[in-house]
Structure formats: C-alpha cells, structure tokens
Motif scaffolding. Structure first.
Motif, PDB file in Angstrom:
ATOM      1  N   THR A  58       0.861  -1.181   0.000  1.00 16.85           N
ATOM      2  CA  THR A  58       0.000   0.000   0.000  1.00 16.85           C
ATOM      3  C   THR A  58       0.897   1.230   0.000  1.00 16.85           C
ATOM      4  OG1 THR A  58      -1.729  -1.185   1.201  1.00 16.85           O
ATOM      5  CG2 THR A  58      -1.820   1.231   1.243  1.00 16.85           C
ATOM      6  N   ILE A  59       0.713   2.092  -0.985  1.00 17.21           N
ATOM      7  CA  ILE A  59       1.553   3.286  -1.115  1.00 17.21           C
ATOM      8  C   ILE A  59       1.048   4.336  -0.119  1.00 17.21           C
ATOM      9  CG2 ILE A  59       2.437   5.056  -2.684  1.00 17.21           C
ATOM     10  CD1 ILE A  59       1.701   3.046  -4.991  1.00 17.21           C
ATOM     11  N   ILE A  60       1.903   4.660   0.876  1.00 19.92           N
ATOM     12  CA  ILE A  60       1.506   5.561   1.969  1.00 19.92           C
ATOM     13  C   ILE A  60       2.140   6.944   1.866  1.00 19.92           C
ATOM     14  CG2 ILE A  60       0.990   3.686   3.568  1.00 19.92           C
ATOM     15  CD1 ILE A  60       3.774   4.313   4.875  1.00 19.92           C
ATOM     16  N   ALA A  61       3.057   7.124   0.927  1.00 26.62           N
ATOM     17  CA  ALA A  61       3.658   8.453   0.709  1.00 26.62           C
ATOM     18  C   ALA A  61       4.225   8.497  -0.708  1.00 26.62           C
ATOM     19  CB  ALA A  61       4.758   8.745   1.718  1.00 26.62           C
ATOM     20  N   LYS A  62       4.120   9.675  -1.302  1.00 27.95           N
ATOM     21  CA  LYS A  62       4.647   9.895  -2.653  1.00 27.95           C
ATOM     22  C   LYS A  62       5.425  11.199  -2.626  1.00 27.95           C
ATOM     23  CE  LYS A  62       3.130  10.192  -7.455  1.00 27.95           C
ATOM     24  NZ  LYS A  62       1.947  10.180  -8.325  1.00 27.95           N
TER      25      LYS A  62
END
Length: 170
Positions: free
Chosen positions: A133-137
């Motif tokens: 799960t991508i939690i920061a970009k």
C-alpha cells in the motif's frame, strides 16, 4: 421407460452456457476489473530483483534491495521486514510486514507498507506474495494506490525475482 425429448431443456442449457461465456468475456476483456485504474491513477507493471543486505544491525529484521524494471524502473529498498509464524501445518511459510521504498529513475519516491507471506524453506523455491500500500509519494503522506507482488527467492544465490502490478495515484 421411454426417453422423451424435451426441447426446452436443450435451449435452457445453451442459454446458461452462453451467459456464462459472456460473463467470463466481460470480466476478462472489457468489464471493470480489479486492475482498472481509478480516476487519477495509472496502472503500473514490472519486475524487481531482491538481494538480502544488512543495514540496521538488528537481527530481528531483514532488509532487501535491488533494481526495478517497468513503470517504476529504478531501485527499491525494503527495511524493517519482520517475519512472524503462519499456520502450524506449514511451518516454513511465514507472514511478514515491511516498509518498502521505490525510487524511480525519474526521481519519484514511493513509500509503501507491505504485508505478505514467504516460504523460508531453504530447499524450496522461496515463494512469496505481497500487497504493498503506497503511503507516501515524494514525501507527501496519503493513500496513493496499491501494488501486488509475487515471486521467488534463491537463498543459495541471494537473488530473487518478483513481478509487481497495480495502480499509482496522484
């Protein structure tokens, strides 16, 4: 007992088969699938090639790094990977959580949390599967999509191969 031909039964079977085939076609080729991009999201696919490293000196965690190909081409770093016992029937298959960061050649940084399972039997194929799960970009916290990864790891060579696919969102 005489067999009697029932034309409606034959028609019903044909209709059921036709409906099943149409449903399968829609799901496979044109319907809304789990890989359909949500608005503001881009479908991504590729491979990564993990090698185990030691960076934190903590014997209770594992770290991996390696190159990434495809839409997220660049490198990745997995840290804080913690293994825990799975089912007693399969003692070599362990569950894990981790932090995994993709750094693309374009400079995008995606921080993810991963949960998965990993067969740690040194004599087996080292299979693993994971949801990331991508939690920061690029340093901004939030929900930026999910990836699914699966692959294998060769313990004797300290190299693995994995395939990823999913969506990265704005």
């Amino acid at each position: 007992m005489d067999s009697t031909f029932v034309p409606h039964r034959h028609t019903s079977i044909v209709l059921v088969v036709a409906c099943l085939l149409a449903t399968a076609s829609v799901l496979t080729f044109g319907g809304r699938s789990s890989m359909a991009a949500q608005p503001g999201c881009k479908i991504v696919r590729g491979h990564f090639f993990p090698s185990q490293i030691e960076i934190d000196g903590n014997p209770d965690t594992l770290e991996f790094t390696g190159p990434v190909t495809g839409a997220l081409a660049g490198t990745f770093l997995s840290t804080e990977l913690v293994l825990s016992q799975g089912r007693p029937e399969t003692p070599s298959v362990l569950l894990f959580t981790e932090l995994l960061t993709f750094t693309t050649k374009k400079g995008t940084i995606l921080k993810t949390t991963g949960v998965g399972s990993f067969d740690t039997d040194q004599n087996a194929d080292g299979l693993f599967t994971e949801i990331l799960t991508i939690i920061a970009k690029d340093g901004q916290a939030g929900q930026f999509g999910q990836l699914f990864a699966f692959g294998s790891f060769d313990f004797s060579q300290n190299i693995g191969t994995a395939e990823y696919n999913g969506a990265v969102c704005d």
